[in-house]
Design an enzyme around this catalytic site. Structure first.
Site: not given
Length: 249
Positions: A102, A120, A122, A148, A205
């Site tokens: 990443c 990040h 999943h 909202e 992903h």
């Protein structure tokens, strides 16, 4: 595929990850990752988080169970020394671990959006949204309005203030690749095409979310996951994500 072979400076600089301050990035990343694990966002070592403090970037490693992560597992690099993205220079590397794939995507958020934190996940809700969009008229954009929680999002990079209840939140979707680091150019393209977005979905992903601070990135990530859950339930009930609700005068 971009190489992730790290270059380690001679001294391991363990002092960079040792602090009694609970808000220090090396302490915050393990705490956040443990919380995200309990939410089901980073199951099976997937996902991650990175925090930028001045010129230093702190990164969760690859292959460590997120609920068991500790400060000594954290990588540190100087963002000003990353002249070659194919050969990252780390100020501090934990022994017997590998940098996260990443990393180049986190770096994109820091260099192109001046983010202070990138997350990040999943999340299954993020994945489900991308699956639902496969049969939608526009398969590459999640859009929702008149909810909202949209107020949690900023109006966009370089813009002040947050979105309003009646505004439309738009999150672009990019296609997945066999290797995570190969997503970088597509993430950067989405950033260029949609400069106001604070997140990018990756088909089948997960999602990348960033913000100018840890607080903002976490708030937007939590809010986005809530909106994804709402959107999945709305789809089950036959309710549209975009509606024409008139403002009350």
């Amino acid at each position: 595929m971009t190489s992730q072979n790290p270059t380690q400076e001679p001294e391991n600089n363990d002092h960079l990850i040792i602090s009694q301050d609970s808000q220090h990035p090396a302490n915050l990343i393990p705490e956040l990752c443990a919380k995200f694990w309990h939410l089901g966002w980073v199951t099976g070592t997937g996902g991650g988080a990175s925090i930028r403090k001045d010129d230093l970037v702190y990164l969760a490693p690859s292959g460590v169970q997120k609920e068991l992560m500790k400060p000594e597992h954290i990588y540190v690099l100087d963002i000003t020394k990353q002249l070659d993205p194919k050969q990252r220079i780390y100020l501090r590397s934990p022994p017997n671990l590998k940098p996260s794939q990443c990393t180049p995507l986190f770096m994109a958020a820091f260099t192109k959006r001046n983010a202070g934190c990138c997350i990040h996940t999943h999340s299954k809700w993020a994945v489900l949204i991308t699956l639902l969009l496969e049969s939608a008229p526009n398969t590459t954009m999640f859009e929702i309005n008149n909810i909202e929680q949209i107020k949690a999002f900023g109006k966009g990079y370089t813009k002040s203030g947050n979105l309003g209840y009646h505004d439309t939140l738009r999150i672009p979707v990019i296609e997945n690749t066999p290797h995570e680091e190969d997503l970088t150019e597509y993430l950067e393209e989405a950033m260029e095409k949609y400069p106001d977005t604070y997140a990018v979905l990756v088909r089948r992903h997960g999602v990348y979310v960033w913000g100018e601070s840890v607080h903002k990135a976490k708030t937007q990530c939590e809010s986005l996951d809530y909106l994804f859950q709402i959107a999945v339930d709305m789809k089950k009930l036959g309710l549209p994500w975009l509606s024409d609700v008139k403002p009350i005068a």
